[in-house]
Design a protein around this motif. Structure first.
Motif, PDB file in Angstrom:
ATOM      1  N   GLU A 187       0.801  -1.235   0.000  1.00 24.77           N
ATOM      2  CA  GLU A 187       0.000   0.000   0.000  1.00 24.77           C
ATOM      3  C   GLU A 187       0.832   1.284   0.000  1.00 24.77           C
ATOM      4  N   PRO A 188       1.912   1.391   0.808  1.00 25.11           N
ATOM      5  CA  PRO A 188       2.702   2.633   0.747  1.00 25.11           C
ATOM      6  C   PRO A 188       3.301   2.899  -0.630  1.00 25.11           C
ATOM      7  N   ILE A 189       3.714   1.836  -1.336  1.00 21.22           N
ATOM      8  CA  ILE A 189       4.305   2.024  -2.667  1.00 21.22           C
ATOM      9  C   ILE A 189       3.246   2.514  -3.643  1.00 21.22           C
ATOM     10  N   THR A 190       2.071   1.877  -3.591  1.00 20.34           N
ATOM     11  CA  THR A 190       0.988   2.287  -4.486  1.00 20.34           C
ATOM     12  C   THR A 190       0.517   3.706  -4.147  1.00 20.34           C
ATOM     13  N   THR A 191       0.461   4.021  -2.853  1.00 18.81           N
ATOM     14  CA  THR A 191       0.063   5.372  -2.438  1.00 18.81           C
ATOM     15  C   THR A 191       1.049   6.409  -2.963  1.00 18.81           C
ATOM     16  N   LEU A 194       0.473   7.007  -6.625  1.00 17.33           N
ATOM     17  CA  LEU A 194      -0.721   7.813  -6.906  1.00 17.33           C
ATOM     18  C   LEU A 194      -0.549   9.260  -6.436  1.00 17.33           C
TER      19      LEU A 194
ATOM     20  N   HIS B   4       9.720   2.897   3.790  1.00 15.28           N
ATOM     21  CA  HIS B   4       9.409   1.517   3.396  1.00 15.28           C
ATOM     22  C   HIS B   4      10.707   0.743   3.145  1.00 15.28           C
ATOM     23  N   VAL B  53      -5.603   9.126  -1.275  1.00 14.19           N
ATOM     24  CA  VAL B  53      -5.344   8.055  -2.238  1.00 14.19           C
ATOM     25  C   VAL B  53      -5.147   6.698  -1.566  1.00 14.19           C
ATOM     26  N   ALA B  57      -5.246   2.836  -3.131  1.00 11.73           N
ATOM     27  CA  ALA B  57      -4.078   1.947  -3.008  1.00 11.73           C
ATOM     28  C   ALA B  57      -4.468   0.638  -2.334  1.00 11.73           C
ATOM     29  N   ARG B  58      -5.352   0.739  -1.321  1.00 10.80           N
ATOM     30  CA  ARG B  58      -5.795  -0.466  -0.607  1.00 10.80           C
ATOM     31  C   ARG B  58      -6.586  -1.379  -1.550  1.00 10.80           C
ATOM     32  N   ALA B  61      -4.132  -3.182  -3.784  1.00  6.56           N
ATOM     33  CA  ALA B  61      -3.360  -4.217  -3.082  1.00  6.56           C
ATOM     34  C   ALA B  61      -4.207  -5.439  -2.793  1.00  6.56           C
TER      35      ALA B  61
END
Lengths: 309, 68
Positions: A187-191, A194, B4, B53, B57-58, B61
């Motif tokens: 989720e952090p990577i996708t966030t 975006l 991350h 966002v 993103a959730r 995933a």
């Protein structure tokens, strides 16, 4: 007096002249883009590694999501999936590697016979094309000496190959690490992806990523189904037609197997005729291109000068 | 600030490619600085917040997106 009316000026200031601040702003933008391109070129191997890792993560994510929906925690689901993948890989290695080494051993044992056969073949060519007599050494031993003179180069090549193999294994392990971390917490990577897209393009970016993930998963499913169906049917047919228990490694030894007789072939019957054609064409083109044209000429000149002494 | 694990690995590779051993020492500060700079100079002026966002993103995933 005629007055020329300007069109409606837009609010973005497109009609106003370029100011000093605009110029500085554009220089900064161009400089940042150039810097970004230079950095991207400098770390292109890293970018490629991460692109592959993200691609693999996209492929595996539906499996993790499925296990997560069944009640497993995400970390546990990733661990389970990785263990299953390694088990499949170990099974493939267990089935393919022992016949591979067995055939390498057979190939090594067959080298003297193959060498004589090759020399007889060259003698046949000399009878057909007498001009080759001047370019080739007179005895088989001379040719063997010439070949053994290249052993240093071969050893160097093997050393470099071994180092490259170790480097490749290390990079593969790091790639696996990136895949695991991406799958555990995507989720952090996708966030971040975006967030970095300008707001007006966010919805297309979101849909593009979703469609890419869908397409990559579909491609992976197709590859797996195709690979399993082809491998299983080939192995089954090979066992049925030749009663050969080593038929599991049907695709592993395309080249090495070409030196063996047909009764010990790992490849099944339908592929064997094509395999022979391919081996024949490829051997001739390799020999004529790399040996006769490039390598043989300087070697033979040195041999002729040695003989004249 | 949360960094991350993939970010740290990426910066490890990138910094070692660009600056060698010295770059390896500066991996974590460099990653934090880049994150702060992006946040302050790109995201905050545009009023882009992670919460806006995070839902999308959730969904990605968890594989909950239906492609038409």
């Amino acid at each position: 007096m005629v007055q020329i009316e300007n069109g409606p000026s837009d609010d973005n200031g497109a009609d106003r002249p370029l100011s000093y601040a605009d110029l500085v702003r554009w220089f900064v933008i161009v400089g940042l883009v150039a810097l970004g391109v230079a950095v991207a070129i400098a770390i292109k191997e890293t970018l490629l590694l991460f692109a592959i890792a993200f691609l693999i993560a996209m492929v595996l994510n539906p499996g993790v999501a499925l296990l997560e929906r069944r009640g497993l925690k995400r970390g546990l689901a990733v661990a389970l999936l990785i263990v299953v993948l390694f088990a499949i890989l170990a099974l493939v290695v267990f089935l393919v590697v022992p016949p591979f080494f067995e055939q390498i051993q057979q190939l090594i044992e067959q080298i003297p016979g193959e060498w004589n056969r090759l020399y007889e073949q060259i003698q046949g060519w000399i009878k057909t094309y007498p001009v080759l007599q001047q370019a080739l050494p007179s005895r088989a031993g001379d040719m063997l000496n010439t070949v053994t003179g290249q052993v240093g180069g071969i050893a160097n090549f093997l050393l470099r190959s071994t180092l490259n193999l170790a480097n490749g294994i290390l990079i593969a392990l790091l790639c696996l690490l990136v895949v695991i971390f991406t799958l555990i917490e995507p989720e952090p990577i996708t966030t971040a992806y975006l967030e970095l897209v300008p707001p007006r393009y966010r919805e297309p970016a979101f849909r593009s990523l979703a469609r890419m993930m869908h397409q990559v998963s579909a491609w992976a499913r197709g590859v797996v189904i195709n690979g399993v169906a082809t491998g299983a049917s080939t192995a089954f047919y090979s066992r049925w037609s030749e009663s050969n228990p080593r038929s599991y490694s049907a695709f592993s030894l395309f080249w090495v197997n070409s030196y063996q007789s047909s009764d010990r072939s790992l490849l099944p019957f339908p592929l064997s005729s094509w395999r022979r054609v391919w081996v024949l064409v490829n051997s001739f083109s390799r020999f004529s291109r790399s040996c006769l044209c490039n390598k043989l000429k300087p070697i033979c000149s040195s041999l002729l000068s040695w003989e004249s002494r | 600030m949360k960094l991350h694990a993939v970010t740290i690995i990426f910066f490890t590779f990138a910094m070692s490619s660009l600056f060698g051993f010295l770059g390896l020492i500066l991996v974590v500060p460099a990653a934090a600085m880049v994150k702060i700079l992006i946040s302050e100079f790109y995201l905050r002026p545009r009023r882009i917040w992670s919460e806006s966002v995070a839902g999308q993103a959730r969904e990605l995933a968890r594989g909950q997106i239906k492609i038409e």
